[in-house]
Structure formats: structure tokens, C-alpha cells
Design a protein around this motif. Structure first.
Motif, PDB file in Angstrom:
ATOM      1  N   LEU A 160      48.293  52.241  28.928  1.00 20.28           N
ATOM      2  CA  LEU A 160      48.729  50.847  28.833  1.00 20.28           C
ATOM      3  C   LEU A 160      47.559  50.002  28.348  1.00 20.28           C
ATOM      4  CD1 LEU A 160      50.561  50.627  32.260  1.00 20.28           C
ATOM      5  CD2 LEU A 160      51.655  50.670  30.022  1.00 20.28           C
ATOM      6  N   ILE A 161      47.850  48.865  27.780  1.00 20.19           N
ATOM      7  CA  ILE A 161      46.797  47.937  27.368  1.00 20.19           C
ATOM      8  C   ILE A 161      46.738  46.811  28.391  1.00 20.19           C
ATOM      9  CG2 ILE A 161      46.121  46.239  25.642  1.00 20.19           C
ATOM     10  CD1 ILE A 161      47.073  48.125  23.513  1.00 20.19           C
ATOM     11  N   ARG A 162      45.521  46.541  28.837  1.00 18.99           N
ATOM     12  CA  ARG A 162      45.289  45.512  29.853  1.00 18.99           C
ATOM     13  C   ARG A 162      44.460  44.401  29.242  1.00 18.99           C
ATOM     14  NH1 ARG A 162      41.527  45.737  34.926  1.00 18.99           N
ATOM     15  NH2 ARG A 162      42.629  44.344  36.317  1.00 18.99           N
ATOM     16  N   ILE A 163      44.959  43.175  29.361  1.00 13.05           N
ATOM     17  CA  ILE A 163      44.260  42.008  28.829  1.00 13.05           C
ATOM     18  C   ILE A 163      43.544  41.322  29.981  1.00 13.05           C
ATOM     19  CG2 ILE A 163      44.512  39.825  27.619  1.00 13.05           C
ATOM     20  CD1 ILE A 163      47.196  40.922  26.542  1.00 13.05           C
ATOM     21  N   SER A 164      42.258  41.083  29.776  1.00 14.25           N
ATOM     22  CA  SER A 164      41.476  40.386  30.797  1.00 14.25           C
ATOM     23  C   SER A 164      40.613  39.335  30.109  1.00 14.25           C
ATOM     24  CB  SER A 164      40.624  41.366  31.594  1.00 14.25           C
ATOM     25  OG  SER A 164      39.744  42.065  30.739  1.00 14.25           O
ATOM     26  N   VAL A 165      39.952  38.522  30.900  1.00 11.57           N
ATOM     27  CA  VAL A 165      39.056  37.491  30.403  1.00 11.57           C
ATOM     28  C   VAL A 165      37.703  37.723  31.045  1.00 11.57           C
ATOM     29  CG1 VAL A 165      38.615  35.006  30.360  1.00 11.57           C
ATOM     30  CG2 VAL A 165      40.923  35.840  30.059  1.00 11.57           C
ATOM     31  N   ARG A 166      36.663  37.712  30.204  1.00 14.36           N
ATOM     32  CA  ARG A 166      35.297  37.907  30.722  1.00 14.36           C
ATOM     33  C   ARG A 166      34.436  36.698  30.392  1.00 14.36           C
ATOM     34  NH1 ARG A 166      33.881  44.196  29.420  1.00 14.36           N
ATOM     35  NH2 ARG A 166      35.439  45.053  30.822  1.00 14.36           N
ATOM     36  N   ASN A 167      33.393  36.505  31.192  1.00 10.30           N
ATOM     37  CA  ASN A 167      32.420  35.455  30.916  1.00 10.30           C
ATOM     38  C   ASN A 167      31.540  35.934  29.762  1.00 10.30           C
ATOM     39  OD1 ASN A 167      33.383  33.890  32.997  1.00 10.30           O
ATOM     40  ND2 ASN A 167      31.910  34.671  34.477  1.00 10.30           N
ATOM     41  N   LYS A 168      31.698  35.289  28.606  1.00  4.05           N
ATOM     42  CA  LYS A 168      30.984  35.744  27.427  1.00  4.05           C
ATOM     43  C   LYS A 168      31.021  34.640  26.381  1.00  4.05           C
ATOM     44  CE  LYS A 168      31.325  39.327  23.917  1.00  4.05           C
ATOM     45  NZ  LYS A 168      32.140  40.411  23.401  1.00  4.05           N
ATOM     46  N   GLY A 169      30.031  34.584  25.540  1.00  7.78           N
ATOM     47  CA  GLY A 169      30.021  33.656  24.422  1.00  7.78           C
ATOM     48  C   GLY A 169      29.479  32.292  24.789  1.00  7.78           C
ATOM     49  N   CYS A 170      29.411  31.449  23.779  1.00  8.43           N
ATOM     50  CA  CYS A 170      28.809  30.132  23.990  1.00  8.43           C
ATOM     51  C   CYS A 170      29.760  29.141  24.655  1.00  8.43           C
ATOM     52  CB  CYS A 170      28.285  29.583  22.669  1.00  8.43           C
ATOM     53  SG  CYS A 170      29.457  29.639  21.324  1.00  8.43           S
ATOM     54  N   ALA A 171      31.067  29.370  24.595  1.00  5.77           N
ATOM     55  CA  ALA A 171      32.012  28.442  25.238  1.00  5.77           C
ATOM     56  C   ALA A 171      32.374  28.881  26.655  1.00  5.77           C
ATOM     57  CB  ALA A 171      33.272  28.304  24.402  1.00  5.77           C
ATOM     58  N   GLY A 172      32.113  30.113  27.028  1.00  5.89           N
ATOM     59  CA  GLY A 172      32.307  30.519  28.418  1.00  5.89           C
ATOM     60  C   GLY A 172      33.172  31.734  28.650  1.00  5.89           C
ATOM     61  N   LEU A 173      34.364  31.835  28.032  1.00  9.76           N
ATOM     62  CA  LEU A 173      35.278  32.935  28.298  1.00  9.76           C
ATOM     63  C   LEU A 173      35.655  33.636  27.000  1.00  9.76           C
ATOM     64  CD1 LEU A 173      37.702  31.093  30.738  1.00  9.76           C
ATOM     65  CD2 LEU A 173      35.908  32.698  31.367  1.00  9.76           C
ATOM     66  N   SER A 174      35.978  34.924  27.117  1.00  5.38           N
ATOM     67  CA  SER A 174      36.385  35.707  25.965  1.00  5.38           C
ATOM     68  C   SER A 174      37.461  36.697  26.384  1.00  5.38           C
ATOM     69  CB  SER A 174      35.168  36.460  25.412  1.00  5.38           C
ATOM     70  OG  SER A 174      35.537  37.300  24.365  1.00  5.38           O
ATOM     71  N   TYR A 175      38.431  36.960  25.493  1.00  3.08           N
ATOM     72  CA  TYR A 175      39.485  37.932  25.781  1.00  3.08           C
ATOM     73  C   TYR A 175      38.917  39.335  25.671  1.00  3.08           C
ATOM     74  CZ  TYR A 175      42.661  34.029  25.054  1.00  3.08           C
ATOM     75  OH  TYR A 175      43.302  32.837  25.138  1.00  3.08           O
ATOM     76  N   HIS A 176      39.414  40.220  26.518  1.00 10.83           N
ATOM     77  CA  HIS A 176      38.959  41.613  26.510  1.00 10.83           C
ATOM     78  C   HIS A 176      40.182  42.513  26.689  1.00 10.83           C
ATOM     79  CE1 HIS A 176      35.873  44.687  26.903  1.00 10.83           C
ATOM     80  NE2 HIS A 176      36.605  45.214  27.855  1.00 10.83           N
ATOM     81  N   ILE A 188      48.328  42.136  32.392  1.00  5.22           N
ATOM     82  CA  ILE A 188      47.401  41.011  32.417  1.00  5.22           C
ATOM     83  C   ILE A 188      46.670  41.038  33.747  1.00  5.22           C
ATOM     84  CG2 ILE A 188      47.155  38.520  32.325  1.00  5.22           C
ATOM     85  CD1 ILE A 188      49.617  38.449  30.581  1.00  5.22           C
ATOM     86  N   ASP A 189      45.361  41.022  33.672  1.00  6.43           N
ATOM     87  CA  ASP A 189      44.514  41.022  34.858  1.00  6.43           C
ATOM     88  C   ASP A 189      44.816  39.774  35.696  1.00  6.43           C
ATOM     89  OD1 ASP A 189      42.494  41.537  36.679  1.00  6.43           O
ATOM     90  OD2 ASP A 189      40.929  40.672  35.422  1.00  6.43           O
ATOM     91  N   SER A 190      44.879  39.952  37.013  1.00  4.19           N
ATOM     92  CA  SER A 190      45.225  38.831  37.895  1.00  4.19           C
ATOM     93  C   SER A 190      44.203  37.703  37.816  1.00  4.19           C
ATOM     94  CB  SER A 190      45.355  39.326  39.332  1.00  4.19           C
ATOM     95  OG  SER A 190      44.128  39.859  39.774  1.00  4.19           O
TER      96      SER A 190
END
Length: 175
Positions: A92-108, A131-133
Motif C-alpha cells: 500500500l502507499i502511505r502518505i505522511s507529512v514530515r518537517n522538511k524544507g524552508c516552509a516547514g512541512l513536506s509530503y512523503h 494517510i498517516d494520522s
């Protein structure tokens, strides 16, 4: 003999006066404890136990349903996801958000074997995406699309919750 015993004894008569108390018809019965129900120990309670409360009927719990779609996918994204998910090993593909980049969040995006305990499952046209909780509030209401250009091909998220994004479009901030 004493003076008390020499007097004649009269039987008690019931007087019907208005001052005599009549028990009410709707009053609960009066329970008088007997010698068997009372204990002689001073530490023990001298009150009869109350009856157990009447059990309440259980109401069904209301189900909470979201009024806004967590994630919608375009037909090109669904076609690309089908190609990625039709592999010999079921994943399965899981979409999460990580702290990354100059604006703060990035999709993973990750491949996973099975959903975790609090993952949200989004299913559209036979394609399942997790989708990650922790990312749920950042992604809710987004549209997932697949874009191909001469230089890159990637999933693009059109997120109405984004308040700020970096110049390259890699990271974002939500309010």
C-alpha cells in the motif's frame, strides 16, 4: 399485692379521631428491622442495604463522519497509483507529512505492508491509499494529481489549507 395490680385492666380501644394518622395510599412500605437483620457488633452497619440501581438501556454510540473528503485523487493519479500498486508483492502507499524544507512541512510517500492502528484509509475507484494520522489535519480536503513534464514526473497535492509555500513548491505551511 400492689395497688397497680388490684385495678381492673381494660382492653385498649381504637379511637377514630381526626388527629389519628392514616397511612397514605401512595406511600412506600415502611421496613422495620428485626433482631435477625441487626448485628450486635458496634462496627457493623445497622442499615439495610439499598437495592441495586435499575440498569439503564444502552444507547447506540453515534458514528462520526467527516463532512469533507480527506483526499480526492484525479484520474491521472489513480492510473499512476494502479501501476505502482500492481506489483508482485502486495503493498500500500502511505502518505505522511514530515518537517522538511524552508516552509516547514513536506509530503512523503512510502510503501507499507499493512496500515497502522490510526491510519486513515482512502479508497477511490478501486485504489487504496493510507494517510498517516499525524498528517491528517494537514492533508484534509486536498486533491492528489500526477504531473509529468520534460524535467520531472511527480505527485502534486492541491491543498486548500496551505497558507505559505517555499519558492520551489517542495515545502508548505498550514494554519
Amino acid at each position: 399485692m400492689s395497688a397497680l395490680s388490684s385495678q381492673p385492666q381494660r382492653p385498649l380501644e381504637a379511637h377514630s379521631s381526626s388527629s389519628a394518622k392514616q397511612p397514605l395510599k401512595d406511600s412506600p412500605p415502611v421496613v422495620v428491622p428485626t433482631a435477625k437483620s441487626l448485628s450486635s457488633e458496634p462496627a457493623s452497619p445497622q442499615v439495610a442495604a439499598r437495592p441495586p440501581p435499575i440498569p439503564k438501556a444502552e444507547r447506540p454510540r453515534p458514528t462520526i463522519r467527516s463532512t469533507k473528503a480527506v483526499l480526492s485523487m484525479t484520474p491521472t493519479a489513480i492510473q499512476r497509483l494502479r501501476g505502482l500498486l500492481n506489483s508482485p508483492t502486495p503493498q500500500l502507499i502511505r502518505i505522511s507529512v514530515r518537517n522538511k524544507g524552508c516552509a516547514g512541512l513536506s509530503y512523503h510517500l512510502d510503501y507499507v505492508e499493512k496500515p497502522e492502528k490510526f491510519d486513515e484509509v482512502v479508497q477511490q475507484d478501486g485504489v487504496k491509499v493510507l494517510i498517516d494520522s499525524k498528517a491528517l489535519f494537514s492533508i484534509i480536503g486536498s486533491e492528489m494529481d500526477w504531473k509529468e513534464s520534460a524535467l520531472s514526473s511527480k505527485f502534486v497535492f492541491n491543498n486548500p489549507n496551505i497558507k505559505d509555500a517555499c519558492g520551489c513548491g517542495e515545502s508548505f505551511t498550514v494554519a
